[in-house]
Design a protein around this motif. Structure first.
Motif, PDB file in Angstrom:
ATOM      1  N   SER A   1      -8.478 -14.895 -22.243  1.00 55.27           N
ATOM      2  CA  SER A   1      -7.861 -14.514 -20.891  1.00 55.27           C
ATOM      3  C   SER A   1      -6.698 -15.267 -20.752  1.00 55.27           C
ATOM      4  O   SER A   1      -6.939 -16.744 -21.030  1.00 55.27           O
TER       5      SER A   1
ATOM      6  N   ILE B   1      -4.094 -18.127 -19.799  1.00 52.99           N
ATOM      7  CA  ILE B   1      -3.632 -19.127 -20.580  1.00 52.99           C
ATOM      8  C   ILE B   1      -4.160 -19.277 -21.948  1.00 52.99           C
ATOM      9  O   ILE B   1      -3.437 -19.413 -23.173  1.00 52.99           O
TER      10      ILE B   1
ATOM     11  N   ASP C   1     -15.865 -18.378 -25.401  1.00 52.36           N
ATOM     12  CA  ASP C   1     -15.561 -17.879 -24.023  1.00 52.36           C
ATOM     13  C   ASP C   1     -16.752 -17.133 -23.364  1.00 52.36           C
ATOM     14  O   ASP C   1     -17.616 -16.745 -23.998  1.00 52.36           O
TER      15      ASP C   1
ATOM     16  N   VAL D   1     -19.144 -23.340 -22.067  1.00 56.39           N
ATOM     17  CA  VAL D   1     -18.747 -24.799 -22.262  1.00 56.39           C
ATOM     18  C   VAL D   1     -19.862 -25.567 -21.762  1.00 56.39           C
ATOM     19  O   VAL D   1     -19.650 -26.728 -21.936  1.00 56.39           O
TER      20      VAL D   1
ATOM     21  N   TYR E   1     -12.513 -28.712  -7.597  1.00 56.04           N
ATOM     22  CA  TYR E   1     -11.569 -28.248  -8.722  1.00 56.04           C
ATOM     23  C   TYR E   1     -10.501 -29.613  -9.149  1.00 56.04           C
ATOM     24  O   TYR E   1     -10.323 -29.889 -10.344  1.00 56.04           O
TER      25      TYR E   1
ATOM     26  N   LYS F   1     -10.133 -31.679 -12.539  1.00 56.08           N
ATOM     27  CA  LYS F   1      -9.090 -31.627 -13.138  1.00 56.08           C
ATOM     28  C   LYS F   1      -8.440 -33.063 -13.462  1.00 56.08           C
ATOM     29  O   LYS F   1      -7.930 -33.273 -14.709  1.00 56.08           O
TER      30      LYS F   1
ATOM     31  N   ILE G   1       0.795 -20.210 -12.963  1.00 54.02           N
ATOM     32  CA  ILE G   1       1.089 -19.382 -14.113  1.00 54.02           C
ATOM     33  C   ILE G   1       0.206 -17.951 -13.799  1.00 54.02           C
ATOM     34  O   ILE G   1      -0.829 -17.821 -13.455  1.00 54.02           O
TER      35      ILE G   1
ATOM     36  N   THR H   1      -1.827 -15.072 -14.295  1.00 50.48           N
ATOM     37  CA  THR H   1      -3.061 -14.795 -15.162  1.00 50.48           C
ATOM     38  C   THR H   1      -3.893 -14.251 -14.252  1.00 50.48           C
ATOM     39  O   THR H   1      -3.859 -14.177 -12.942  1.00 50.48           O
TER      40      THR H   1
END
Ligand code: NAI
Length: 240
Positions: A18, A20, A39, A53, A144, A148, A177, A179
Motif C-alpha cells: 500500500s 509509500i 505486509d 513485522v 508514533y 519514529k 504524502i 496515501t
C-alpha cells in the motif's frame, strides 16, 4: 523504464502492499531488482508474503522462502507503519506498545533478521521510512513520533556499526504524502484542512508516494555508497 544499470538485487519491502511501500516496490522493480513484499495484507503481487513485522518467527519463515525463491537479500526497505492519534494523557500503555511495536520494534526485527547475510556478502542497503513529525513533534502522536524518532536513532547507530561491512543505513522521513493512511486520518478529522497544509508547504502540493520512492531508489543504488547515517527529509520543504 530502468533508471539505473546497477546489479540486480533482491529487495525486501515491508508495508509494500500500500501507499509509500507499494510505490517503493514498483520503483525498485523498475530499476531491475527482484522484489519481496512483507505486509500484513500482502495483496496478489508475486513474492508477496503475509508477515506481521512484530512477529520474528513469521519474518524468519518468510525470509527463508525469499532465499529459496529469489536468493540472498541485498536491499531492505522498512516502510510498514501504523499511525495513532490520542492526547498523551489518554494513551494507555497498550496503545503505546502497539504503535511502538510496529513502527520501531518491527524495524529492529527486520534489520536484525536480514543484516547477517548483507555482512556476509559485504554489501547491503537499508532504508528506513520514519516521519517528518520527528523534526517538529506532533500533538496527539507522541507514541508514533517517539517510535519514529527511535528509527532515526537506530539508523544513525547502525550506519556507524555496519559501514565497515559495506552496508549503508539511511532514513527517509516523509511528510504529508497522499496515501491510504493519510486519507484515513483525514476522514477521521485528524489532519485539519488539507488545503491549509498545502499552503504551508513551500512547494505548494501534497507529496506522492513516488516522491519517496525516488529518494529510496537513490539511497539503495550503487552510487549512494558514500552516503550512510543520513536522514533525508522528503516533505516539500515543510518541517525541515
Ligand atoms: P499505508 O497505510 O498506505 O501503508 C502501510 C502498509 O504497512 C500497509 O500495507 C499495512 O498493511 C502495512 N502494515 C501495517 N502494519 C504492519 C505490520 N505490523 N506488519 C506488516 N505490515 C504492516 O501507509 P503509508 O502512508 O504508505 O505509510 C508508509 C510509511 O510511511 C509508514 O511507516 C508511515 O508511518 C510513514 N509515513 C507516512 C506519511 C504520509 O504522509 N503518508 C508521513 C510520515 C510517515
Amino acid at each position: 523504464m530502468s533508471a539505473r544499470n546497477d546489479a540486480p538485487r533482491v529487495a525486501v519491502v515491508t508495508g509494500g502492499a500500500s501507499g509509500i511501500g507499494k510505490a517503493i516496490a514498483e520503483r525498485l522493480a523498475a530499476d531491475g531488482h527482484q522484489i519481496a513484499v512483507f505486509d500484513l495484507n500482502p495483496g496478489e503481487a508475486p513474492h508477496s508474503y503475509a508477515v506481521d513485522v512484530t512477529d520474528r518467527a513469521a519474518i524468519d519463515a518468510a525470509l527463508q522462502r525469499v532465499h529459496d525463491e529469489l536468493g540472498q537479500v541485498g536491499i531492505l526497505v522498512n516502510a510498514a507503519g501504523l499511525d495513532g492519534f490520542k492526547p498523551f494523557l489518554k494513551i494507555s500503555f497498550e496503545d503505546w506498545q502497539k504503535v511502538v511495536n510496529v513502527n520501531l520494534h518491527g524495524v529492529f526485527h527486520m534489520i536484525q533478521a536480514v543484516l547477517p547475510e548483507m555482512v556476509d556478502a559485504g554489501w547491503g542497503r537499508i532504508v528506513n521510512i520514519s516521519s517528518s513529525s520527528t523534526h517538529s513533534g506532533t500533538p496527539y502522536m507522541s507514541h508514533y513520533v517517539s517510535a519514529k524518532s527511535g528509527v532515526n536513532g537506530l539508523t544513525k547507530s547502525l550506519a556507524l556499526e555496519f559501514g565497515p561491512s559495506g552496508v549503508t543505513v539511511n532514513a527517509v522521513p516523509p511528510g504529508f504524502i497522499d496515501t491510504p493512511m493519510l486519507r484515513k486520518a483525514e476522514e477521521r478529522g485528524m489532519l485539519g484542512d488539507i488545503n491549509k497544509t498545502i499552503e504551508a508547504t513551500p512547494v505548494r502540493r501534497m507529496g506522492k508516494p513516488e516522491d519517496i520512492a525516488a529518494a529510496v531508489a537513490f539511497l539503495a543504488s550503487e552510487e549512494a555508497s558514500y552516503i550512510t547515517g543520513q536522514i533525508l527529509g522528503v516533505n516539500g520543504g515543510r518541517n525541515t
